[in-house]
Design a protein around this motif. Structure first.
Motif, short mmCIF file in Angstrom:
data_model
loop_
_atom_site.label_atom_id
_atom_site.label_comp_id
_atom_site.label_asym_id
_atom_site.label_seq_id
_atom_site.Cartn_x
_atom_site.Cartn_y
_atom_site.Cartn_z
N ASP A 29 0.86 -1.18 0.00
CA ASP A 29 0.00 0.00 0.00
C ASP A 29 0.89 1.23 0.00
OD1 ASP A 29 -2.53 1.53 0.39
OD2 ASP A 29 -1.53 2.08 2.27
N ALA A 30 0.87 1.99 -1.09
CA ALA A 30 1.80 3.10 -1.27
C ALA A 30 1.53 4.25 -0.30
CB ALA A 30 1.75 3.61 -2.71
N VAL A 31 0.27 4.44 0.11
CA VAL A 31 -0.05 5.56 0.99
C VAL A 31 0.60 5.39 2.36
CG1 VAL A 31 -1.93 6.78 2.15
CG2 VAL A 31 -2.21 6.03 -0.22
N SER A 32 0.53 4.19 2.92
CA SER A 32 1.07 3.96 4.27
C SER A 32 2.37 3.17 4.26
CB SER A 32 0.04 3.21 5.12
OG SER A 32 -0.26 1.94 4.54
N SER A 33 2.86 2.82 3.07
CA SER A 33 4.06 2.00 2.93
C SER A 33 3.93 0.67 3.67
CB SER A 33 5.31 2.76 3.42
OG SER A 33 5.51 3.93 2.67
N THR A 34 2.73 0.12 3.65
CA THR A 34 2.44 -1.12 4.38
C THR A 34 2.54 -2.33 3.46
OG1 THR A 34 0.94 0.01 5.90
CG2 THR A 34 0.66 -2.37 5.68
N TYR A 35 3.15 -3.39 3.97
CA TYR A 35 3.15 -4.68 3.30
C TYR A 35 2.03 -5.55 3.88
CZ TYR A 35 7.71 -3.88 1.10
OH TYR A 35 8.73 -3.39 0.34
N THR A 36 1.28 -6.16 2.99
CA THR A 36 0.30 -7.18 3.35
C THR A 36 0.80 -8.50 2.78
OG1 THR A 36 -1.57 -5.65 3.36
CG2 THR A 36 -2.09 -7.98 3.05
N TYR A 37 0.67 -9.56 3.55
CA TYR A 37 1.19 -10.86 3.11
C TYR A 37 0.06 -11.87 2.98
CZ TYR A 37 5.63 -8.76 4.34
OH TYR A 37 6.71 -7.92 4.41
N LEU A 38 0.05 -12.56 1.86
CA LEU A 38 -0.85 -13.68 1.64
C LEU A 38 -0.05 -14.97 1.74
CD1 LEU A 38 -3.67 -14.81 0.52
CD2 LEU A 38 -2.46 -14.93 -1.66
N LEU A 39 -0.51 -15.88 2.58
CA LEU A 39 0.06 -17.21 2.69
C LEU A 39 -1.06 -18.20 2.40
CD1 LEU A 39 1.61 -15.29 4.80
CD2 LEU A 39 2.40 -17.40 5.82
N ALA A 40 -0.81 -19.16 1.53
CA ALA A 40 -1.85 -20.13 1.19
C ALA A 40 -1.24 -21.50 0.94
CB ALA A 40 -2.65 -19.67 -0.04
N ASP A 41 -1.98 -22.52 1.30
CA ASP A 41 -1.54 -23.90 1.05
C ASP A 41 -1.93 -24.29 -0.37
OD1 ASP A 41 -0.58 -26.56 2.25
OD2 ASP A 41 -2.51 -27.08 1.36
N GLU A 42 -0.99 -24.83 -1.11
CA GLU A 42 -1.23 -25.15 -2.52
C GLU A 42 -2.24 -26.28 -2.69
OE1 GLU A 42 2.18 -25.57 -4.99
OE2 GLU A 42 3.31 -23.98 -4.00
N LYS A 43 -2.35 -27.17 -1.73
CA LYS A 43 -3.27 -28.31 -1.87
C LYS A 43 -4.67 -27.95 -1.42
CE LYS A 43 0.28 -31.92 -1.42
NZ LYS A 43 0.73 -33.10 -0.62
N THR A 44 -4.81 -27.43 -0.21
CA THR A 44 -6.15 -27.13 0.32
C THR A 44 -6.70 -25.81 -0.21
OG1 THR A 44 -5.31 -25.95 2.28
CG2 THR A 44 -5.52 -28.36 2.43
N ARG A 45 -5.82 -24.93 -0.70
CA ARG A 45 -6.16 -23.59 -1.20
C ARG A 45 -6.72 -22.69 -0.09
NH1 ARG A 45 -3.20 -23.73 -5.37
NH2 ARG A 45 -4.23 -21.87 -6.23
#
Length: 346
Positions: free
Chosen positions: A8-24
């Motif tokens: 997010d460029a306004v707040s310089s925030t990183y958001t992270y997505l973590l997901a399991d490839e099998k169960t989705r």
């Protein structure tokens, strides 16, 4: 495992997505309220199910999207028990484990920036999500919101620097475009806490800093104590003139089936070249034809009494037409997903 780092460029925030490839099944860490559509689009396009949203702390520079994502997906909200935020389904304590099928995160309480700071360690995958506790060549400030530099020093050195050196560090912010570091790098090169700095070195450094008051703190903190729920408890306004989906690329789209059923209420703008329009489409009766190459000079020919949906062979050129239409003052516009290739002949 699927890992995505979003910004997010306004707040310089990183958001992270973590997901399991099998169960989705997926987890989002530190989502931003204004980026909710983007995050949902990515989850949908990757074929994932959002199960958990976790904040590393009560942010002072942006509002979390946790509550909004819960309304949209039914996911659970996780955050530190020390925050005592509303609408939290999983109040996290030091030493807890949480996650989804195939992904487990260990909770390490790392106060000092705020009392409610957590660091999440990905079990057996050599990654650690440090929030604002430890940044790349920096750390969170300790001069407001229960900040305590001595406590922050101990959190970093005892809870993060005790991890293996090759563990990748993913912080909640970076203001210089850096995306990741490692435990070993920060132990060696972090100018505040690395290179053999002791607690006195660190505390004196932090006390000597003169930082401006966070611009959004008066708005963000009360909202984040509600897990991001607006004060009126209402969902943000969304376009209601069509069944619109925003793609991860930021393009507003409608499905061909919706267009066929709602033709009288919209203008269909066909931006294909004339030599592409030899065969008529079943169910398409009232399209306005203006090739994309001519659209800017012929924009006044596009009716303004109804929303406009754009069409081409594959949906690519017609997506570009949306920007041209918006520049000309058309506010209700959407692209027909997949164009002619996805058109359902009836």
């Amino acid at each position: 495992m699927i890992l995505r780092q979003l910004y997010d460029a306004v707040s310089s925030t990183y958001t992270y997505l973590l997901a399991d490839e099998k169960t989705r099944e997926a987890i989002l860490i530190d989502p931003v309220f204004e980026q909710c559509q983007r995050d949902l689009a990515m989850i949908q396009e990757l074929g994932l199910t959002l199960k958990v949203v976790a904040d590393t702390h009560a942010h002072a520079d942006h509002i979390t999207a946790a509550w909004l994502l819960k309304q949209k997906t039914g996911c659970q909200i996780a955050s530190s028990v020390a925050i005592s935020a509303e609408h939290v389904d999983m109040p996290l304590h030091h030493g807890d484990h949480f996650g989804v099928s195939g992904i487990s995160l260990e909770v390490r309480a790392t106060p000092g920036h705020t009392d409610g700071c957590n660091t999440y360690v990905l079990v057996d995958h050599s990654m650690v999500f440090t929030g604002d506790t430890l940044l790349i060549r920096g750390c969170g400030r300790s001069d407001f919101q229960q900040g305590d530099p001595a406590k922050l020093y101990r959190s970093i050195t005892q809870q993060i620097f005790t991890l293996p050196d090759d563990y990748a560090i993913y912080p909640a912010h970076d203001y210089n475009g850096r995306t990741r570091s490692s435990v070993g790098e920060e132990k060696a090169f972090n100018p505040r806490v690395g290179g053999g700095a002791n607690e006195r070195d660190f505390v004196q450094y932090m006390k000597a800093m003169q930082l401006p008051h966070p611009k959004k703190i008066d708005e963000a903190l009360p909202a984040n104590m509600r897990s991001g729920m607006p004060a009126d408890g209402q969902l943000p306004d969304e376009p209601d003139w069509a069944d619109i989906r925003i793609t991860f690329a930021g393009i507003a789209e409608v499905q061909p089936e919706w267009v066929i059923q709602n033709q009288p209420s919209v203008t269909i703008l066909d931006v294909r070249e004339e030599d592409e329009q030899e065969e008529p489409l079943n169910g398409l009766n009232n399209a306005v034809s203006i090739p994309l190459s001519q659209l800017r000079t012929r924009i006044e020919e596009v009716p303004r009494d109804r929303p406009v949906v754009t069409l081409c062979r594959s949906g690519k050129r017609s997506s570009l037409a949306l920007g041209i239409l918006k520049e000309a003052g058309h506010d209700k516009v959407a692209n027909i997903h997949g164009g002619i290739l996805h058109w359902k002949n009836g």
